[in-house]
Design a protein around this motif. Sequence first.
Motif, PDB file in Angstrom:
ATOM      1  N   LYS A  47       0.828  -1.203   0.000  1.00  0.00           N
ATOM      2  CA  LYS A  47       0.000   0.000   0.000  1.00  0.00           C
ATOM      3  C   LYS A  47       0.864   1.256   0.000  1.00  0.00           C
ATOM      4  O   LYS A  47       0.696   2.134  -0.829  1.00  0.00           O
ATOM      5  CB  LYS A  47      -0.925  -0.016   1.217  1.00  0.00           C
ATOM      6  N   LEU A  52     -13.463  -2.912  -6.612  1.00  0.00           N
ATOM      7  CA  LEU A  52     -12.338  -3.791  -6.299  1.00  0.00           C
ATOM      8  C   LEU A  52     -12.434  -5.091  -7.075  1.00  0.00           C
ATOM      9  O   LEU A  52     -13.480  -5.744  -7.087  1.00  0.00           O
ATOM     10  CB  LEU A  52     -12.328  -4.123  -4.810  1.00  0.00           C
ATOM     11  N   SER A  75     -10.637 -10.800  -4.665  1.00  0.00           N
ATOM     12  CA  SER A  75      -9.510 -11.680  -4.386  1.00  0.00           C
ATOM     13  C   SER A  75     -10.039 -12.994  -3.825  1.00  0.00           C
ATOM     14  O   SER A  75     -11.241 -13.157  -3.608  1.00  0.00           O
ATOM     15  CB  SER A  75      -8.542 -11.011  -3.402  1.00  0.00           C
ATOM     16  N   ASN A 102      -8.446  -7.724   3.125  1.00  0.00           N
ATOM     17  CA  ASN A 102      -8.338  -7.733   1.672  1.00  0.00           C
ATOM     18  C   ASN A 102      -7.332  -6.647   1.297  1.00  0.00           C
ATOM     19  O   ASN A 102      -7.580  -5.462   1.529  1.00  0.00           O
ATOM     20  CB  ASN A 102      -9.711  -7.437   1.069  1.00  0.00           C
ATOM     21  N   ASN A 158      -6.403  -5.238  -1.544  1.00  0.00           N
ATOM     22  CA  ASN A 158      -6.887  -4.198  -2.462  1.00  0.00           C
ATOM     23  C   ASN A 158      -7.779  -3.197  -1.736  1.00  0.00           C
ATOM     24  O   ASN A 158      -7.693  -1.989  -1.964  1.00  0.00           O
ATOM     25  CB  ASN A 158      -7.643  -4.816  -3.639  1.00  0.00           C
ATOM     26  N   GLU A 159      -8.622  -3.693  -0.857  1.00  0.00           N
ATOM     27  CA  GLU A 159      -9.494  -2.782  -0.108  1.00  0.00           C
ATOM     28  C   GLU A 159      -8.681  -1.871   0.812  1.00  0.00           C
ATOM     29  O   GLU A 159      -8.968  -0.677   0.924  1.00  0.00           O
ATOM     30  CB  GLU A 159     -10.514  -3.576   0.703  1.00  0.00           C
ATOM     31  N   PHE A 193      -9.974  -1.365  -9.646  1.00  0.00           N
ATOM     32  CA  PHE A 193      -8.668  -1.376  -8.994  1.00  0.00           C
ATOM     33  C   PHE A 193      -8.207  -2.806  -8.750  1.00  0.00           C
ATOM     34  O   PHE A 193      -8.952  -3.624  -8.228  1.00  0.00           O
ATOM     35  CB  PHE A 193      -8.713  -0.640  -7.652  1.00  0.00           C
ATOM     36  N   ASP A 194      -6.955  -3.083  -9.106  1.00  0.00           N
ATOM     37  CA  ASP A 194      -6.322  -4.358  -8.796  1.00  0.00           C
ATOM     38  C   ASP A 194      -4.853  -4.116  -8.486  1.00  0.00           C
ATOM     39  O   ASP A 194      -4.264  -3.158  -8.991  1.00  0.00           O
ATOM     40  CB  ASP A 194      -6.462  -5.328  -9.967  1.00  0.00           C
ATOM     41  N   ASP A 195      -4.290  -4.970  -7.653  1.00  0.00           N
ATOM     42  CA  ASP A 195      -2.886  -4.794  -7.312  1.00  0.00           C
ATOM     43  C   ASP A 195      -1.968  -5.263  -8.437  1.00  0.00           C
ATOM     44  O   ASP A 195      -1.020  -4.596  -8.793  1.00  0.00           O
ATOM     45  CB  ASP A 195      -2.533  -5.460  -5.977  1.00  0.00           C
ATOM     46  N   VAL A 204      -3.987  -0.117 -11.755  1.00  0.00           N
ATOM     47  CA  VAL A 204      -3.311  -1.351 -11.360  1.00  0.00           C
ATOM     48  C   VAL A 204      -1.916  -0.986 -10.862  1.00  0.00           C
ATOM     49  O   VAL A 204      -1.287  -0.071 -11.391  1.00  0.00           O
ATOM     50  CB  VAL A 204      -3.266  -2.352 -12.531  1.00  0.00           C
TER      51      VAL A 204
END
Length: 143
Positions: A14, A35, A38, A49, A51-52, A103-105, A132
């Motif tokens: 993050k 989101l 996952s 989570n 991403n959250e 949004f994704d990591d 991303v």
Amino acid sequence: MLFQYKGQGDYALKDAFLNAYPHFKTKYRRHLIALVPSSQQDDLRRGFNPNEMIVRSFSNHIFTGLYKNSAYKQTSQTDRSQVSQIIKIKDGQRLYNQNVIIFDDVITSGNTIMTCAKVISSYQPKTISIIVMASNQLDKLFK
């Protein structure tokens, strides 16, 4: 460095990501952030989570209605296109006429994020954008 971050359950990613983009809080304050879902098993193991947690650092307008209808981990699949049968949505009407950011990591094959975009588009958002954190597939996806 990525290995060290992974050892912290992805949470430290993050700060590595957001420090490079301090303007996110103002730029995306009017967007609804969807989101990419996952693995529920991974979220339970971690206790959160990732991403959250990342998105909550810059927005309170989060859409968590995308979900996987079965235990499906993209990295363990040989045919990653099957994710289109796994990603589902609830409360999709919230997306109508909204500026949506997916949004994704990490994007690996791109199948998950493209499936999410297709599902979201059926609810007629005003715009769809993607954020991303890391990928080696963006050139292939957006030619």
